[in-house]
Motif scaffolding. Structure first.
Motif, PDB file in Angstrom:
ATOM      1  N   LYS A   1      39.286  30.410  33.101  1.00  0.00           N
ATOM      2  CA  LYS A   1      38.514  29.672  34.100  1.00  0.00           C
ATOM      3  C   LYS A   1      38.223  30.600  35.270  1.00  0.00           C
ATOM      4  O   LYS A   1      38.903  31.598  35.487  1.00  0.00           O
ATOM      5  CB  LYS A   1      39.320  28.477  34.618  1.00  0.00           C
ATOM      6  CG  LYS A   1      39.449  27.360  33.638  1.00  0.00           C
ATOM      7  CD  LYS A   1      40.166  26.195  34.305  1.00  0.00           C
ATOM      8  CE  LYS A   1      40.238  25.010  33.364  1.00  0.00           C
ATOM      9  NZ  LYS A   1      40.869  23.870  34.015  1.00  0.00           N
ATOM     10  N   ASN A   2      37.205  30.266  36.017  1.00  0.00           N
ATOM     11  CA  ASN A   2      36.875  30.981  37.266  1.00  0.00           C
ATOM     12  C   ASN A   2      36.603  32.469  37.054  1.00  0.00           C
ATOM     13  O   ASN A   2      36.992  33.291  37.880  1.00  0.00           O
ATOM     14  CB  ASN A   2      37.985  30.786  38.302  1.00  0.00           C
ATOM     15  CG  ASN A   2      38.250  29.330  38.577  1.00  0.00           C
ATOM     16  OD1 ASN A   2      37.329  28.524  38.631  1.00  0.00           O
ATOM     17  ND2 ASN A   2      39.512  28.974  38.724  1.00  0.00           N
ATOM     18  N   ARG A   3      35.949  32.815  35.962  1.00  0.00           N
ATOM     19  CA  ARG A   3      35.583  34.220  35.729  1.00  0.00           C
ATOM     20  C   ARG A   3      34.421  34.605  36.620  1.00  0.00           C
ATOM     21  O   ARG A   3      33.546  33.797  36.900  1.00  0.00           O
ATOM     22  CB  ARG A   3      35.170  34.420  34.274  1.00  0.00           C
ATOM     23  CG  ARG A   3      36.309  34.378  33.321  1.00  0.00           C
ATOM     24  CD  ARG A   3      35.851  34.543  31.897  1.00  0.00           C
ATOM     25  NE  ARG A   3      34.680  35.377  31.768  1.00  0.00           N
ATOM     26  CZ  ARG A   3      34.393  36.128  30.727  1.00  0.00           C
ATOM     27  NH1 ARG A   3      35.188  36.117  29.707  1.00  0.00           N
ATOM     28  NH2 ARG A   3      33.308  36.853  30.682  1.00  0.00           N
ATOM     29  N   THR A   4      34.384  35.861  37.001  1.00  0.00           N
ATOM     30  CA  THR A   4      33.266  36.354  37.811  1.00  0.00           C
ATOM     31  C   THR A   4      32.270  37.147  36.971  1.00  0.00           C
ATOM     32  O   THR A   4      31.154  37.362  37.392  1.00  0.00           O
ATOM     33  CB  THR A   4      33.776  37.237  38.954  1.00  0.00           C
ATOM     34  OG1 THR A   4      34.544  38.304  38.403  1.00  0.00           O
ATOM     35  CG2 THR A   4      34.633  36.430  39.922  1.00  0.00           C
ATOM     36  N   ASN A   5      32.675  37.580  35.770  1.00  0.00           N
ATOM     37  CA  ASN A   5      31.768  38.336  34.916  1.00  0.00           C
ATOM     38  C   ASN A   5      31.384  37.498  33.692  1.00  0.00           C
ATOM     39  O   ASN A   5      32.007  36.484  33.403  1.00  0.00           O
ATOM     40  CB  ASN A   5      32.387  39.669  34.488  1.00  0.00           C
ATOM     41  CG  ASN A   5      33.708  39.480  33.783  1.00  0.00           C
ATOM     42  OD1 ASN A   5      34.081  38.387  33.402  1.00  0.00           O
ATOM     43  ND2 ASN A   5      34.437  40.566  33.599  1.00  0.00           N
TER      44      ASN A   5
END
Length: 86
Positions: free
Chosen positions: A9-13
């Motif tokens: 969850k909450n990946r930036t890529n």
């Protein structure tokens, strides 16, 4: 064959990291086993997220889009061994 999918969850890529560890096992009588060394190699490769020829590949979102979102591992990790000419 076994596939392991890791979701965060909450990946930036938006990349996807593929590892083809199909040759990383110890042959058994009734079933094959992963040794501690096999597991460690898989974990180290996953943590480093680096491309290793015929073993792992980090595919960017655009590459996956070009492949029509096909997530078949051999599409990204080429393990083909060319046979010597006879």
């Amino acid at each position: 064959p076994t596939a392991i999918l890791v979701f965060k969850k909450n990946r930036t890529n938006r990349d996807i990291f593929f590892i083809d560890a199909s040759s990383e096992f110890e042959k058994g009588k009734n079933q094959n086993r992963l040794t501690d060394e096999n597991v460690q190699k898989i974990l180290d490769t996953y943590r480093e997220r680096k491309d290793v020829d015929k073993y792992s590949h980090k595919a960017e979102f655009e590459e996956i889009k070009e492949n029509e979102f096909n997530l078949n591992i051999p599409r990204y990790v080429d393990t083909f061994e060319e046979e010597p000419p006879v």
